[in-house]
Design a protein around this motif. Structure first.
Motif, PDB file in Angstrom:
ATOM      1  N   UNK A   1       7.054   9.571   2.897  1.00 23.29           N
ATOM      2  CA  UNK A   1       7.637   8.292   2.488  1.00 23.29           C
ATOM      3  C   UNK A   1       8.122   8.410   1.053  1.00 23.29           C
ATOM      4  N   UNK A   2       9.251   7.750   0.774  1.00 21.48           N
ATOM      5  CA  UNK A   2       9.809   7.752  -0.578  1.00 21.48           C
ATOM      6  C   UNK A   2      10.571   6.453  -0.780  1.00 21.48           C
ATOM      7  N   UNK A   3      10.845   6.141  -2.036  1.00 22.14           N
ATOM      8  CA  UNK A   3      11.669   4.980  -2.341  1.00 22.14           C
ATOM      9  C   UNK A   3      13.070   5.485  -2.628  1.00 22.14           C
ATOM     10  N   UNK A   4      14.066   4.871  -1.973  1.00 20.83           N
ATOM     11  CA  UNK A   4      15.464   5.259  -2.186  1.00 20.83           C
ATOM     12  C   UNK A   4      16.346   4.041  -1.982  1.00 20.83           C
ATOM     13  N   UNK A   5      17.325   3.857  -2.840  1.00 14.53           N
ATOM     14  CA  UNK A   5      18.283   2.758  -2.721  1.00 14.53           C
ATOM     15  C   UNK A   5      17.602   1.394  -2.556  1.00 14.53           C
ATOM     16  N   UNK A   6      16.521   1.193  -3.298  1.00 11.96           N
ATOM     17  CA  UNK A   6      15.839  -0.093  -3.277  1.00 11.96           C
ATOM     18  C   UNK A   6      15.005  -0.342  -2.039  1.00 11.96           C
TER      19      UNK A   6
ATOM     20  N   UNK B   1       0.837  -1.207   0.000  1.00 12.89           N
ATOM     21  CA  UNK B   1       0.000   0.000   0.000  1.00 12.89           C
ATOM     22  C   UNK B   1       0.866   1.248   0.000  1.00 12.89           C
ATOM     23  N   UNK B   2       1.901   1.248   0.826  1.00 11.70           N
ATOM     24  CA  UNK B   2       2.792   2.409   0.914  1.00 11.70           C
ATOM     25  C   UNK B   2       3.494   2.649  -0.420  1.00 11.70           C
ATOM     26  N   UNK B   3       3.954   1.581  -1.057  1.00 12.69           N
ATOM     27  CA  UNK B   3       4.612   1.703  -2.363  1.00 12.69           C
ATOM     28  C   UNK B   3       3.643   2.261  -3.406  1.00 12.69           C
ATOM     29  N   UNK B   4       2.376   1.804  -3.361  1.00 14.40           N
ATOM     30  CA  UNK B   4       1.355   2.340  -4.282  1.00 14.40           C
ATOM     31  C   UNK B   4       1.141   3.826  -4.043  1.00 14.40           C
ATOM     32  N   UNK B   5       1.092   4.226  -2.763  1.00 17.86           N
ATOM     33  CA  UNK B   5       0.890   5.640  -2.435  1.00 17.86           C
ATOM     34  C   UNK B   5       2.072   6.483  -2.916  1.00 17.86           C
ATOM     35  N   UNK B   6       3.289   5.960  -2.776  1.00 13.11           N
ATOM     36  CA  UNK B   6       4.484   6.680  -3.232  1.00 13.11           C
ATOM     37  C   UNK B   6       4.442   6.840  -4.751  1.00 13.11           C
ATOM     38  N   UNK B   7       4.096   5.768  -5.441  1.00 12.51           N
ATOM     39  CA  UNK B   7       3.995   5.810  -6.904  1.00 12.51           C
ATOM     40  C   UNK B   7       2.921   6.799  -7.340  1.00 12.51           C
ATOM     41  N   UNK B   8       1.750   6.720  -6.709  1.00 16.85           N
ATOM     42  CA  UNK B   8       0.642   7.620  -7.056  1.00 16.85           C
ATOM     43  C   UNK B   8       0.994   9.072  -6.750  1.00 16.85           C
ATOM     44  N   UNK B   9       1.857   9.288  -5.761  1.00 14.98           N
ATOM     45  CA  UNK B   9       2.253  10.648  -5.384  1.00 14.98           C
ATOM     46  C   UNK B   9       3.419  11.176  -6.189  1.00 14.98           C
ATOM     47  N   UNK B  10       3.826  10.433  -7.220  1.00 17.50           N
ATOM     48  CA  UNK B  10       4.921  10.898  -8.071  1.00 17.50           C
ATOM     49  C   UNK B  10       6.278  10.784  -7.402  1.00 17.50           C
TER      50      UNK B  10
END
Length: 151
Positions: A111-116, A87-96
Motif C-alpha cells: 500500500x502507498x499514497x499516490x495522487x491524494x 490505520x492503513x495511512x498510519x502504516x504507510x507513514x510508519x513504513x516510510x
C-alpha cells in the motif's frame, strides 16, 4: 456500497458494482469463511475491474476445475484484521511511504499514497486505486478497488 448492512458478504451482495466478486466468492466456497467472526479487510474489485481482465479470465476462474486458482486470487484480496483507512495511512507513514500487507492467501500487497489516494500494488506489479474506503460491515471493512489484484 451501503454500510452497516450485516457482514462484509452481505455488504458486497447489496452492491450492484460487486456482483462478479460475489459470484466468485460463492464459486470459491468462501461465503462461510467471509461471514465468519473476522475481522477481515477486503480489497473488493468492482465488476469493471473484473471486466478489464483479459478475455475469458473470469469465465475460466469460475469453472469448478479452477476453484483452487479462484480461491488463491480471492484470498489475495483479504487481509486479516480491521485495517481501516486511518490505520492503513498510519502504516504507510510508519513504513516510510509504503506498507506491506500479508494476505490470507499468504502473499503480500504493498500500500502507498499516490495522487491524494491510496494505491495497492500486487505481486505482479499491477496497481489498483482505492476508489471507496471504509465500507464497514459487522466483521470487517471493505475498500473498493479498481483492479483485480493477482498473487
Amino acid at each position: 456500497m451501503a454500510s452497516e448492512q450485516g457482514d462484509i458478504v452481505d455488504v458486497a451482495m447489496a452492491s450492484p458494482d460487486h456482483s462478479t466478486l460475489v459470484a466468485a466468492v460463492k464459486a470459491a466456497g468462501l461465503v462461510d469463511t467471509l461471514k465468519g467472526a473476522g475481522p477481515f479487510t477486503v480489497f473488493g474489485p468492482t465488476n469493471a475491474a473484473f471486466d478489464a481482465l483479459p478475455a475469458g479470465t473470469v469465465d475460466t476462474l469460475l469453472k469448478p476445475e479452477s476453484k483452487g486458482d479462484l480461491t488463491a486470487v480471492l484470498t489475495y484480496h483479504v487481509v486479516a484484521g480491521n485495517v481501516d483507512a486511518a490505520t492503513l495511512t498510519q502504516q504507510i507513514t510508519a513504513g516510510g511511504g509504503t506498507a506491506k500487507l500479508k494476505t490470507v492467501q499468504g502473499g503480500e500487497l504493498t500500500a502507498a499514497v499516490a495522487d491524494g489516494g491510496v494505491t495497492i500494488t500486487d505481486a505482479k506489479g499491477n496497481v489498483a486505486k482505492v476508489t471507496t474506503a471504509d465500507v464497514k460491515g459487522s466483521n470487517g471493512v471493505i475498500h473498493v478497488v479498481d483492479k483485480v489484484l493477482m498473487p
